[in-house]
Design a protein around this motif. Structure first.
Motif, short mmCIF file in Angstrom:
data_model
loop_
_atom_site.label_atom_id
_atom_site.label_comp_id
_atom_site.label_asym_id
_atom_site.label_seq_id
_atom_site.Cartn_x
_atom_site.Cartn_y
_atom_site.Cartn_z
N GLN A 39 0.85 -1.18 0.00
CA GLN A 39 0.00 0.00 0.00
C GLN A 39 0.89 1.24 0.00
O GLN A 39 1.79 1.37 0.83
N ILE A 40 0.65 2.15 -0.95
CA ILE A 40 1.38 3.41 -0.98
C ILE A 40 0.72 4.33 0.04
O ILE A 40 -0.37 4.86 -0.20
N LYS A 41 1.37 4.48 1.19
CA LYS A 41 0.74 5.10 2.36
C LYS A 41 0.29 6.53 2.11
O LYS A 41 -0.71 6.99 2.68
N GLU A 42 1.02 7.25 1.27
CA GLU A 42 0.70 8.67 1.09
C GLU A 42 -0.58 8.89 0.29
O GLU A 42 -1.13 10.01 0.30
N ILE A 43 -1.05 7.85 -0.41
CA ILE A 43 -2.17 8.04 -1.33
C ILE A 43 -3.24 6.98 -1.07
O ILE A 43 -3.01 5.79 -1.27
N ASN A 44 -4.39 7.41 -0.64
CA ASN A 44 -5.50 6.50 -0.39
C ASN A 44 -5.96 5.84 -1.68
O ASN A 44 -6.30 6.52 -2.65
N GLY A 45 -5.95 4.51 -1.70
CA GLY A 45 -6.44 3.79 -2.87
C GLY A 45 -5.37 3.42 -3.88
O GLY A 45 -5.71 2.91 -4.95
N ASN A 191 -8.62 14.95 4.64
CA ASN A 191 -7.63 16.02 4.57
C ASN A 191 -6.24 15.41 4.66
O ASN A 191 -5.90 14.76 5.64
N HIS A 192 -5.45 15.59 3.60
CA HIS A 192 -4.09 15.09 3.58
C HIS A 192 -3.15 16.29 3.47
O HIS A 192 -3.46 17.27 2.80
N PRO A 193 -1.99 16.23 4.09
CA PRO A 193 -1.02 17.30 3.89
C PRO A 193 -0.61 17.33 2.43
O PRO A 193 -0.48 16.30 1.78
N LEU A 194 -0.40 18.54 1.90
CA LEU A 194 -0.03 18.67 0.50
C LEU A 194 1.34 18.05 0.27
O LEU A 194 2.29 18.31 1.00
N THR A 195 1.44 17.21 -0.72
CA THR A 195 2.68 16.56 -1.07
C THR A 195 3.03 16.96 -2.50
O THR A 195 2.17 16.94 -3.37
N THR A 196 4.28 17.36 -2.72
CA THR A 196 4.66 17.78 -4.07
C THR A 196 4.53 16.62 -5.04
O THR A 196 3.72 16.64 -5.96
N LYS A 197 5.33 15.57 -4.85
CA LYS A 197 5.25 14.41 -5.71
C LYS A 197 5.55 13.15 -4.90
O LYS A 197 6.40 13.16 -4.03
N VAL A 198 4.82 12.08 -5.22
CA VAL A 198 5.07 10.79 -4.59
C VAL A 198 5.60 9.86 -5.67
O VAL A 198 4.89 9.53 -6.62
N PRO A 199 6.86 9.43 -5.57
CA PRO A 199 7.43 8.54 -6.58
C PRO A 199 7.10 7.09 -6.28
O PRO A 199 7.10 6.66 -5.13
N VAL A 200 6.82 6.31 -7.32
CA VAL A 200 6.56 4.88 -7.20
C VAL A 200 7.38 4.16 -8.26
O VAL A 200 7.26 4.47 -9.45
#
Length: 253
Positions: A39-45, A191-200
């Motif tokens: 699970q990519i924790k920063e992004i729901n789903g 509500n999620h903290p703003l994240t610039t980019k999440v790399p996968v």
């Protein structure tokens, strides 16, 4: 536990890591490994299944795609199909359903309580997992070194629940949250903290599943220009990459 392991073996075969297999048997093994989901924790789903397909299955699938004749011309790098999908795409859809089902409903009950008192998140909600067909739209893209795809959210003509399979060259896919007010997709539910980019990191044979916020509230992109494909401080070598995207068209009343 025994029933769980027997079901896993029945669907996916023996794990390629089994110590009782000799090297020659391992080399010729064609059944896919037991899926391992992250699970990519920063992004729901957003879920990633590395090594979803065995190397042998990957090679067979690449051959099946190229044998369709869609990419005989160098200028042709994308093929779309709607409705009746090729047999290999139907088989792939079935494998995805099996892998999700085993993780969500067999490995641990979907509503099992986690260590922090919450419930275990599922890869795909039941209404998506058991829809028929699971997918009825296919896009195959062939990317050569330096070629990628700009940041986007998939069109609203497609339902929730999208699968992306990566073949051949590894790459880094970046996810960026849709700016509030910049899209009419759907309103926020959390509500999620703003994240610039999440790399996968997408290695050969890996599968990404996007649903809920990952599908609607996050853009995804792949920039394969020199200097952008970095992972753990190293630049990835770029060769040909094939992606297979499976989606479900929205029903028109």
């Amino acid at each position: 536990m025994e029933n769980h392991e027997e079901l896993l073996r029945e669907v996916f075969g023996e794990s390629s890591d089994s110590e009782d297999l000799d090297p020659q048997t391992k080399h010729h093994q064609t059944r896919d490994p037991i899926p391992s989901w992250e699970q990519i924790k920063e992004i729901n789903g957003l879920w990633l299944c590395r090594g979803f397909l065995s190397p042998q299955h990957q090679s067979s699938l690449v051959s099946a795609v190229l044998n369709e004749g869609w990419f005989k011309e160098d200028s042709h790098n994308q093929a779309m199909r709607f409705g009746d999908l090729p047999a290999w795409a139907i088989e792939l859809s079935s494998s995805i359903r099996d892998a999700v089902f085993l993780e969500d409903h067999v490995s641990e009950p979907i509503n099992s309580v986690t260590s922090n008192g919450g419930t275990k998140p599922c890869i795909l909600p039941s209404n998506l997992l058991w829809r028929e067909p699971l997918f009825d739209q296919l896009i195959v893209n062939v990317y050569h070194p330096g070629e990628g795809i700009c940041a986007h959210v998939d069109l609203m003509r497609f339902e929730d629940g999208i699968g992306i399979l990566s073949l051949e060259s590894s790459c880094v896919m970046h996810f960026t949250r849709v700016e509030e007010g910049g899209s009419d997709i759907v309103e926020h539910h959390e509500n999620h903290p703003l994240t610039t980019k999440v790399p996968v990191l997408l290695t050969a044979g890996s599968l990404v599943i996007m649903s809920r916020e990952a599908r609607y509230l996050w853009k995804h992109e792949i920039n394969r220009k020199p200097g952008f494909q970095m992972w753990e401080g190293q630049e990835l070598m770029q060769e040909r990459r094939i992606s297979i995207t499976l989606r479900k068209l929205c029903q028109v009343d």
